[in-house]
Design a protein around this motif. Structure first.
Motif, PDB file in Angstrom:
ATOM      1  N   ARG A 165       0.829  -1.191   0.000  1.00 32.17           N
ATOM      2  CA  ARG A 165       0.000   0.000   0.000  1.00 32.17           C
ATOM      3  C   ARG A 165       0.865   1.243   0.000  1.00 32.17           C
ATOM      4  N   ALA A 166       0.246   2.384  -0.237  1.00 32.93           N
ATOM      5  CA  ALA A 166       0.991   3.649  -0.264  1.00 32.93           C
ATOM      6  C   ALA A 166       1.643   3.948   1.079  1.00 32.93           C
ATOM      7  N   ASP A 167       1.023   3.479   2.172  1.00 35.79           N
ATOM      8  CA  ASP A 167       1.587   3.750   3.499  1.00 35.79           C
ATOM      9  C   ASP A 167       2.648   2.733   3.903  1.00 35.79           C
ATOM     10  N   GLY A 168       3.004   1.831   2.973  1.00 32.01           N
ATOM     11  CA  GLY A 168       4.060   0.879   3.250  1.00 32.01           C
ATOM     12  C   GLY A 168       3.593  -0.437   3.827  1.00 32.01           C
ATOM     13  N   ARG A 169       2.338  -0.521   4.234  1.00 32.20           N
ATOM     14  CA  ARG A 169       1.823  -1.771   4.788  1.00 32.20           C
ATOM     15  C   ARG A 169       1.456  -2.745   3.668  1.00 32.20           C
ATOM     16  N   THR A 170       1.343  -4.000   4.040  1.00 32.45           N
ATOM     17  CA  THR A 170       0.985  -5.033   3.076  1.00 32.45           C
ATOM     18  C   THR A 170      -0.504  -5.318   3.156  1.00 32.45           C
ATOM     19  N   ALA A 171      -1.152  -5.313   2.004  1.00 32.82           N
ATOM     20  CA  ALA A 171      -2.549  -5.712   1.904  1.00 32.82           C
ATOM     21  C   ALA A 171      -2.613  -6.959   1.033  1.00 32.82           C
ATOM     22  N   TYR A 172      -3.811  -7.514   0.908  1.00 33.77           N
ATOM     23  CA  TYR A 172      -3.966  -8.756   0.144  1.00 33.77           C
ATOM     24  C   TYR A 172      -5.073  -8.594  -0.880  1.00 33.77           C
ATOM     25  N   ARG A 173      -4.733  -8.840  -2.125  1.00 37.43           N
ATOM     26  CA  ARG A 173      -5.666  -8.676  -3.243  1.00 37.43           C
ATOM     27  C   ARG A 173      -6.162 -10.058  -3.673  1.00 37.43           C
ATOM     28  N   PRO A 174      -7.452 -10.321  -3.551  1.00 44.51           N
ATOM     29  CA  PRO A 174      -7.974 -11.636  -3.922  1.00 44.51           C
ATOM     30  C   PRO A 174      -8.102 -11.798  -5.425  1.00 44.51           C
ATOM     31  N   ALA A 175      -7.922 -13.003  -5.896  1.00 43.05           N
ATOM     32  CA  ALA A 175      -8.054 -13.299  -7.325  1.00 43.05           C
ATOM     33  C   ALA A 175      -8.408 -14.766  -7.506  1.00 43.05           C
ATOM     34  N   ARG A 176      -9.144 -15.034  -8.556  1.00 46.47           N
ATOM     35  CA  ARG A 176      -9.559 -16.398  -8.902  1.00 46.47           C
ATOM     36  C   ARG A 176      -8.972 -16.755 -10.259  1.00 46.47           C
ATOM     37  N   PHE A 177      -8.065 -17.724 -10.283  1.00 50.48           N
ATOM     38  CA  PHE A 177      -7.381 -18.133 -11.504  1.00 50.48           C
ATOM     39  C   PHE A 177      -8.103 -19.329 -12.125  1.00 50.48           C
ATOM     40  N   MET A 178      -8.536 -19.180 -13.361  1.00 49.67           N
ATOM     41  CA  MET A 178      -9.141 -20.278 -14.116  1.00 49.67           C
ATOM     42  C   MET A 178      -8.246 -20.607 -15.302  1.00 49.67           C
ATOM     43  N   GLY A 179      -8.142 -21.878 -15.636  1.00 48.76           N
ATOM     44  CA  GLY A 179      -7.338 -22.292 -16.770  1.00 48.76           C
ATOM     45  C   GLY A 179      -8.058 -23.331 -17.594  1.00 48.76           C
ATOM     46  N   VAL A 180      -7.925 -23.239 -18.912  1.00 54.76           N
ATOM     47  CA  VAL A 180      -8.548 -24.206 -19.816  1.00 54.76           C
ATOM     48  C   VAL A 180      -7.506 -24.647 -20.835  1.00 54.76           C
ATOM     49  N   ASP A 181      -7.223 -25.943 -20.868  1.00 57.24           N
ATOM     50  CA  ASP A 181      -6.313 -26.499 -21.859  1.00 57.24           C
ATOM     51  C   ASP A 181      -7.063 -26.746 -23.159  1.00 57.24           C
ATOM     52  N   GLY A 182      -6.523 -26.223 -24.249  1.00 60.99           N
ATOM     53  CA  GLY A 182      -7.143 -26.393 -25.548  1.00 60.99           C
ATOM     54  C   GLY A 182      -6.228 -27.101 -26.524  1.00 60.99           C
ATOM     55  N   ARG A 183      -6.445 -26.863 -27.789  1.00 61.92           N
ATOM     56  CA  ARG A 183      -5.686 -27.504 -28.867  1.00 61.92           C
ATOM     57  C   ARG A 183      -4.375 -26.744 -29.075  1.00 61.92           C
ATOM     58  N   ARG A 184      -3.340 -27.179 -28.372  1.00 59.60           N
ATOM     59  CA  ARG A 184      -2.022 -26.525 -28.432  1.00 59.60           C
ATOM     60  C   ARG A 184      -2.031 -25.147 -27.796  1.00 59.60           C
ATOM     61  N   TRP A 185      -2.947 -24.913 -26.872  1.00 62.14           N
ATOM     62  CA  TRP A 185      -2.977 -23.638 -26.167  1.00 62.14           C
ATOM     63  C   TRP A 185      -3.536 -23.800 -24.766  1.00 62.14           C
ATOM     64  N   LEU A 186      -3.218 -22.836 -23.923  1.00 63.00           N
ATOM     65  CA  LEU A 186      -3.805 -22.695 -22.593  1.00 63.00           C
ATOM     66  C   LEU A 186      -4.427 -21.309 -22.504  1.00 63.00           C
ATOM     67  N   LEU A 187      -5.683 -21.249 -22.144  1.00 63.23           N
ATOM     68  CA  LEU A 187      -6.330 -19.978 -21.857  1.00 63.23           C
ATOM     69  C   LEU A 187      -6.326 -19.774 -20.354  1.00 63.23           C
ATOM     70  N   ARG A 188      -5.795 -18.644 -19.913  1.00 62.26           N
ATOM     71  CA  ARG A 188      -5.805 -18.312 -18.487  1.00 62.26           C
ATOM     72  C   ARG A 188      -6.686 -17.094 -18.276  1.00 62.26           C
ATOM     73  N   ALA A 189      -7.626 -17.203 -17.339  1.00 64.01           N
ATOM     74  CA  ALA A 189      -8.541 -16.110 -17.018  1.00 64.01           C
ATOM     75  C   ALA A 189      -8.463 -15.858 -15.525  1.00 64.01           C
ATOM     76  N   VAL A 190      -8.302 -14.589 -15.144  1.00 71.54           N
ATOM     77  CA  VAL A 190      -8.138 -14.230 -13.739  1.00 71.54           C
ATOM     78  C   VAL A 190      -9.236 -13.239 -13.359  1.00 71.54           C
ATOM     79  N   LEU A 191     -10.112 -13.670 -12.475  1.00 70.40           N
ATOM     80  CA  LEU A 191     -11.255 -12.857 -12.067  1.00 70.40           C
ATOM     81  C   LEU A 191     -10.937 -12.134 -10.771  1.00 70.40           C
ATOM     82  N   SER A 192     -11.270 -10.853 -10.711  1.00 66.99           N
ATOM     83  CA  SER A 192     -11.062 -10.063  -9.502  1.00 66.99           C
ATOM     84  C   SER A 192     -12.174  -9.031  -9.391  1.00 66.99           C
ATOM     85  N   GLY A 193     -12.330  -8.500  -8.191  1.00 64.79           N
ATOM     86  CA  GLY A 193     -13.362  -7.482  -7.977  1.00 64.79           C
ATOM     87  C   GLY A 193     -14.615  -8.053  -7.336  1.00 64.79           C
TER      88      GLY A 193
END
Length: 259
Positions: A165-193
């Motif tokens: 944070r701006a005041d130097g303290r540590t905060a924690y930001r939540p996030a949800r990581f989703m992954g989908v394996d496809g045909r020679r690819w990986l799609l990664r989606a990260v939801l927040s808010g």
């Protein structure tokens, strides 16, 4: 009306062990960062589970799609990704300051953000399990928490990511990581808010993920290499507004779709 903006990224924070995967904390500017607020934004704690997801939800379509299998739909062309055009959605493109390369897209709806990126993968196997493990190790090593849970597309990672944070303290930001394996690819989606604590909003973003299209291309790429993206191209009714150097923390110039 759809709303689009371009913003340059700050120097990325190092997350060890991710190789070519994006290293920034994938959350919108208004995502909760207070010590208490961040925890409140996540679903209630559940036992950690490794395994397949339950039966596919009725709110999901058949994707995310490989380009060869995608049904016809009005989509925004970002190169390696084709994104459905949705009323009320703002598209924020991430641009690396050092190289001017587009590194990700954030799909913002009503106070929540979905960061989407696609990566190359071997033809013979998926890589989400491996990538998820590296993400988990990195978050924990930096002082955050991460646990796996079954989700809409298989095993997900629920993380609380430490931020200064701006005041130097540590905060924690939540996030949800989703992954989908496809045909020679990986799609990664990260939801927040806000959607992290709102099941109805979360399902809306899950539906969006299931409508995305990955354009892998035929060229040789190393596993976990980012599939190139570009800014939305010229399309009928699309008025592009550009400006000079941007403050990385400020909202970028907007590209507004008319009609």
């Amino acid at each position: 009306m759809g709303l689009f903006s371009r913003r340059k990224r700050q120097e990325p924070e190092e997350i060890e062990g991710l190789d070519a995967l994006d290293r920034d904390s994938p959350a919108p500017d208004d995502a909760p960062e207070d010590e208490g607020a961040a925890d409140d934004a996540l679903p209630e704690d559940e036992p950690e589970v490794e395994g397949d997801a339950p039966a596919r939800g009725d709110h999901l379509e058949d994707g995310p799609y490989d380009e060869a299998d995608a049904p016809d739909e009005d989509r925004i062309d970002l190169g390696g990704l084709l994104v459905p055009a949705i009323d009320g959605m703002e598209l924020r493109m991430e641009v690396d300051q050092r190289t001017n390369a587009v590194t990700g897209a954030n799909l913002v709806i009503e106070g929540s953000s979905l960061q989407v990126q696609a990566f190359a993968a071997p033809k013979s196997r998926g890589i989400w399990e491996e990538v998820r493990g590296k993400l988990r190790e990195s978050v924990v090593k930096q002082g955050g928490t991460a646990e796996t849970r079954p989700g809409a597309f298989g095993t997900e990672l629920i993380a609380r990511m430490p931020v200064k944070r701006a005041d130097g303290r540590t905060a924690y930001r939540p996030a949800r990581f989703m992954g989908v394996d496809g045909r020679r690819w990986l799609l990664r989606a990260v939801l927040s808010g806000k959607a992290l604590a709102d099941p109805e909003q979360a399902r809306r973003f899950e539906t969006l993920v299931s409508r995305l299209v990955v354009v892998r291309g035929a060229e040789a790429m190393a596993p976990q290499e980012l599939i190139p993206l570009h800014l939305p191209g010229e399309r009928p009714g699309l008025n592009q507004i550009r400006s000079g150097p941007l403050d990385p923390l400020a909202r970028g110039p907007e590209i507004t779709e008319i009609g």
